[in-house]
Design a protein around this motif. Structure first.
Motif, short mmCIF file in Angstrom:
data_model
loop_
_atom_site.label_atom_id
_atom_site.label_comp_id
_atom_site.label_asym_id
_atom_site.label_seq_id
_atom_site.Cartn_x
_atom_site.Cartn_y
_atom_site.Cartn_z
N GLU A 311 0.82 -1.20 0.00
CA GLU A 311 0.00 0.00 0.00
C GLU A 311 0.86 1.26 0.00
N PHE A 312 1.96 1.25 0.77
CA PHE A 312 2.83 2.43 0.83
C PHE A 312 3.51 2.67 -0.51
N PHE A 313 3.93 1.60 -1.19
CA PHE A 313 4.54 1.78 -2.50
C PHE A 313 3.50 2.25 -3.53
N ALA A 314 2.24 1.78 -3.38
CA ALA A 314 1.18 2.25 -4.26
C ALA A 314 0.94 3.75 -4.03
N SER A 315 0.97 4.18 -2.78
CA SER A 315 0.82 5.60 -2.47
C SER A 315 1.98 6.42 -3.04
N LEU A 316 3.18 5.83 -3.01
CA LEU A 316 4.34 6.50 -3.60
C LEU A 316 4.13 6.71 -5.10
N ALA A 317 3.59 5.68 -5.77
CA ALA A 317 3.37 5.80 -7.21
C ALA A 317 2.27 6.81 -7.52
N ALA A 424 15.71 3.50 -2.05
CA ALA A 424 15.12 2.44 -2.88
C ALA A 424 13.78 2.93 -3.41
N THR A 425 13.36 2.34 -4.55
CA THR A 425 12.08 2.70 -5.15
C THR A 425 11.18 1.50 -5.36
N ASP A 426 11.61 0.32 -4.90
CA ASP A 426 10.76 -0.86 -4.99
C ASP A 426 11.01 -1.73 -3.76
N GLU A 427 10.14 -2.70 -3.56
CA GLU A 427 10.17 -3.49 -2.33
C GLU A 427 11.46 -4.31 -2.22
N THR A 428 11.90 -4.93 -3.30
CA THR A 428 13.10 -5.76 -3.25
C THR A 428 14.33 -4.94 -2.87
N ALA A 429 14.49 -3.79 -3.50
CA ALA A 429 15.64 -2.94 -3.19
C ALA A 429 15.58 -2.42 -1.76
N LEU A 430 14.38 -2.08 -1.29
CA LEU A 430 14.24 -1.56 0.07
C LEU A 430 14.64 -2.62 1.09
N MET A 431 14.15 -3.85 0.92
CA MET A 431 14.51 -4.90 1.85
C MET A 431 16.01 -5.18 1.84
N ARG A 432 16.63 -5.09 0.67
CA ARG A 432 18.06 -5.38 0.55
C ARG A 432 18.87 -4.32 1.29
N VAL A 433 18.59 -3.03 1.06
CA VAL A 433 19.40 -2.00 1.69
C VAL A 433 19.14 -1.92 3.20
N ALA A 434 17.89 -2.14 3.61
CA ALA A 434 17.59 -2.14 5.06
C ALA A 434 18.29 -3.30 5.74
N ASP A 435 18.35 -4.44 5.06
CA ASP A 435 19.03 -5.60 5.62
C ASP A 435 20.54 -5.35 5.71
N LEU A 436 21.10 -4.66 4.74
CA LEU A 436 22.51 -4.31 4.81
C LEU A 436 22.80 -3.41 6.01
N ALA A 437 21.93 -2.43 6.23
CA ALA A 437 22.09 -1.54 7.39
C ALA A 437 21.96 -2.32 8.70
N LEU A 438 21.02 -3.26 8.73
CA LEU A 438 20.84 -4.08 9.94
C LEU A 438 22.09 -4.92 10.20
N TYR A 439 22.65 -5.47 9.16
CA TYR A 439 23.85 -6.29 9.33
C TYR A 439 25.00 -5.45 9.87
N ALA A 440 25.12 -4.24 9.39
CA ALA A 440 26.16 -3.35 9.91
C ALA A 440 25.92 -3.03 11.39
N ALA A 441 24.66 -2.86 11.77
CA ALA A 441 24.34 -2.60 13.18
C ALA A 441 24.65 -3.81 14.05
N LYS A 442 24.38 -5.01 13.54
CA LYS A 442 24.61 -6.21 14.33
C LYS A 442 26.10 -6.46 14.56
N ALA A 443 26.94 -5.92 13.71
CA ALA A 443 28.38 -6.06 13.92
C ALA A 443 28.81 -5.32 15.19
#
Length: 734
Positions: A311-317, A424-443
């Motif tokens: 829904e949020f991505f639909a609102s973005l579009a 990011a502008t799509d769901e796949t890219a958003l999950m990937r970059v957020a996961d990268l940030a999370l991994y950096a935090a977990k270090a």
């Protein structure tokens, strides 16, 4: 499955028990009304029902009257109960305070008699009698203060409506007045005794004083106290009985009015509205079916989160409205589950859910994705500074103290975040970059990281390290560095602590902080520890063959090897293969073993080590969860004071006091005390004065490879041969 468009705005509002809360009543009402209208039209298209409409208007008027009557009855019931409970509370307070006054009176009697008895003894010194007199004076003051409080309570009771309606209890009032007079007479006598000089009491009260106070506190006074307490208790019960009777009458009238209103007004209408009611039930059933709630935490679940993300991505579009997302992963959650069981893990998850729910706005979507993973969607938030501030605040609230089953559990979280459309502008890219940030935090643990290019580079590097770790043990890339333990007074060599390093083929020697956080699997820890133990055993054999005296070498054994016999078998194998003795090794364990669910098996393994004359150290003491019971029952030989306390010696009085207490505790338990992280003479001298005799740190020697350790042992051997009291040697001096 998506919600109807009319209800999407209210979708994310949920209660903790999993029920959906509709935040737009008008939308829900319109939806149901339209449904009812369609039913009426389908039943009789184009026709009106004036008789039904007139009946509904009549019911409405009578319904208002019934509601007013029942509201008045309910209000009267509430007021009656409130007045009765107030009267009951006052009478309970009177009874309680009278009992306390009676107890204090008995104490004063005994104290006064004791003072007179002591005064009659010519050998009794004044410094013994004086505190007794002060205690008695305090008792007199307490009794008089209680009398004042009782007077205030009786005044409040007289203003109570139910008390005014009941007949006045002349007997109790007379008894209370008489008791007050007798009690004041007794207090006056007691005060006169206490005010007399010691010699007067000794001459004048040694004979008639005890008799006088036996009369003052006679059975009449005690019977009056008992009668007043019983009277207050009985009147308190009477208040409850009055409240019960009046409430029962009013509630019966309310129930009668409700039954009559229901029977006369609504029964005919219920039959006419049956079809509409069934349609409403069906609608609520479908709405409940669509509500995706996590059963454990009451948060939105993964399905709901995915729908809202779409829904949020639909609102973005549609409108270009951006949003942000945070991914939350708990630190060391697996350890809590493994050590304390799933009930503790579930309690932690519910605690984290409450903290997150209370941190973010009602319009934000907080969801549990599964396990210990959470996610938050923040609509219309694209400012990175604000996002980072929110993430850091979430880290702080999750890390607040949490107790479960009498234990304080170490709860913390790592959070990674990203913004749309900045990152990011799509769901796949958003999950990937957020996961990268999370991994950096977990270090780093217990921190929040918002995505940037540095996070991506760090994630790639960490992935490469994890892949290389899988083969490090097979390639003999783990090496052992040795840090010397010395006698703090003489500098005499006592032994080593073995510290692991990773000789990475490309990056060179890596410290443990770089790769140990990546070794989450027990297989990695087992293979690494096996390499360390066998390396230490080979070095010990070589040193002893060369005539050197290395002392014992301490090895940190992970919990996974202590639960069961693997750790014991590993040490035994190394000793047998290299023809060593058990006392050539020492084992260091941290306080975390006390939280492990297999602590009994760990205790059994440690006991087997000590039965072989092998020393056991409690490492990083003061930073974990050891209680005095653990210290009493756990079979260890020495306490190691953590470097975080030693570092502030000479500059922080609190650290100095803690270190003194640790050393005294170790001495009281008959254990050795070892200080870690000694870096200057001030720290060494303080520890010596305190009574700590053994230490290690950069002041004496840094962790060094076996070749440097051989040189240090050779120097120590020559120094020992030339002098029975070797000089203190500072690190770097050869």
């Amino acid at each position: 499955m998506k919600l109807p468009g009319l209800l999407r705005g209210a979708w994310h509002e949920r209660t903790l028990d999993g029920e959906l809360t509709i935040t737009s009543p008008s939308v829900c009402t319109n939806f149901v009304s339209n449904d009812v209208t369609r039913t009426n039209d389908a039943t009789a298209p184009g026709r009106r029902h004036p008789s039904l409409e007139e009946y509904i208007r009549t019911i409405g008027r009578h319904y208002v009257a019934a509601v007013v009557v029942m509201t008045m009855l309910i209000g009267a019931t509430y007021q009656t109960v409130e007045i009765a409970l107030d009267r009951h509370s006052l009478q309970q307070d009177i009874s309680y305070l009278t009992g306390r006054q009676f107890i204090r009176f008995q104490q004063l009697t005994n104290q006064t008699r004791a003072i007179m008895s002591a005064s009659a003894n010519p050998n009794m010194p004044d410094y013994i009698v004086k505190p007794m007199v002060e205690d008695a004076r305090k008792a007199i003051g307490d009794i008089r203060a209680m009398s004042g409080q009782l007077d205030e309570l009786h005044k409040k009771l007289e203003r109570n409506l139910l008390e005014k309606l009941n007949p006045h209890d002349v007997t109790s009032e007379k008894m209370r007045t008489d008791l007050t007079g007798r009690l004041e007479d007794f207090l006056t006598r007691a005060d006169r005794v206490l005010s007399a000089k010691l010699e007067d009491r000794r001459q004048r009260y040694s004979f008639w004083g005890p008799i006088d106070f036996a009369v003052s506190s006679d059975s009449v006074l005690m019977r009056q106290f008992s009668a007043l307490i019983d009277s207050a208790h009985d009147r308190s019960d009477g208040s409850i009985d009055h409240a019960r009777l009046i409430s029962a009458v009013l509630l019966a009238l309310t129930a009668t009015a409700l039954i009559l209103a229901t029977t006369i007004l609504f029964m005919p209408l219920l039959k006419k509205l049956r079809n509409e009611h069934r349609r409403t039930i069906d609608f609520e059933s479908r709405l409940t079916h669509q509500a995706h709630t996590d059963a454990l935490t009451g948060l939105n679940n993964r399905s709901c989160f995915n729908e809202m993300l779409n829904e949020f991505f639909a609102s973005l579009a549609r409108s270009g409205t951006g949003f942000s997302m945070l991914l939350v992963d708990l630190d060391h959650f697996k350890g809590i589950n493994d050590s304390l069981g799933h009930p503790a893990g579930d309690a932690v998850l519910r605690h984290v859910a409450r903290m997150l729910k209370g941190t973010f706005r009602s319009g934000d979507v907080v969801a549990r994705l599964g396990g210990d993973e959470f996610a938050i969607l923040l609509p219309e938030l694209t400012d990175l500074k604000t996002l980072e501030a929110l993430a850091q605040r979430a880290v702080a609230v999750v890390a607040t103290e949490f107790r479960f089953d009498g234990r304080t559990l170490p709860v913390s979280a790592s959070i990674g975040g990203a913004a749309v459309p900045t990152h990011a502008t799509d769901e796949t890219a958003l999950m990937r970059v957020a996961d990268l940030a999370l991994y950096a935090a977990k270090a780093k643990r217990n921190t929040a990281v918002i995505f940037d290019e540095a996070s991506l580079a760090q994630r790639l590097e960490e992935n490469q390290l994890v892949a290389a770790l899988a083969f490090a043990a097979d390639r003999n890339e783990f090496v052992v560095y040795y840090q010397q333990k010395v006698n703090l007074e003489t500098g005499e060599h006592l032994g080593f602590e073995a510290l692991v390093r990773w000789n990475h083929p490309r990056l060179g020697i890596l410290p443990p902080g770089r790769f140990l956080p990546l070794m989450e699997g027990s297989h990695f820890l087992r293979s690494m520890t096996r390499c360390v133990v066998h390396t230490v055993a080979r070095d010990l054999k070589a040193w002893k063959s060369a005539g050197l005296v290395p002392g014992s070498v301490a090895i940190n054994l992970p919990e996974v090897l202590l639960v069961g016999g693997d750790g014991y078998d590993l040490i035994a194998e190394a000793i047998g293969t290299n023809e060593l003795e058990w006392r050539d090794f020492a084992v260091e364990v941290t306080e975390d073993v006390f939280l492990n669910r297999g602590s009994s098996q760990i205790l059994e393994t440690i006991t087997r080590f000590r039965n072989k004359s092998m020393s056991v150290s409690l490492d990083d003491f003061g930073t974990g969860f050891a209680s005095l019971v653990h210290l009493r029952d756990f079979p260890f030989d020495e306490l190691k004071i953590d470097r975080s306390f030693v570092a502030h010696l000479g500059s922080d009085i609190r650290s100095e006091q803690i270190v003194r207490a640790m050393v005294d505790l170790a001495r009281s338990l008959g254990k050795r005390c070892v200080a870690e992280g000694i870096e200057n003479e001030t720290q060494r001298e303080f520890l010596l004065r305190t009574g700590c005799e053994v230490g290690q740190g950069y002041l004496f020697a840094k962790p060094e490879p076996a070749s440097a350790a051989i040189s240090r042992l050779s120097i120590s051997k020559r120094a020992t041969s030339s002098s029975s009291r070797p000089l203190l040697r500072i690190a770097g001096q050869r």
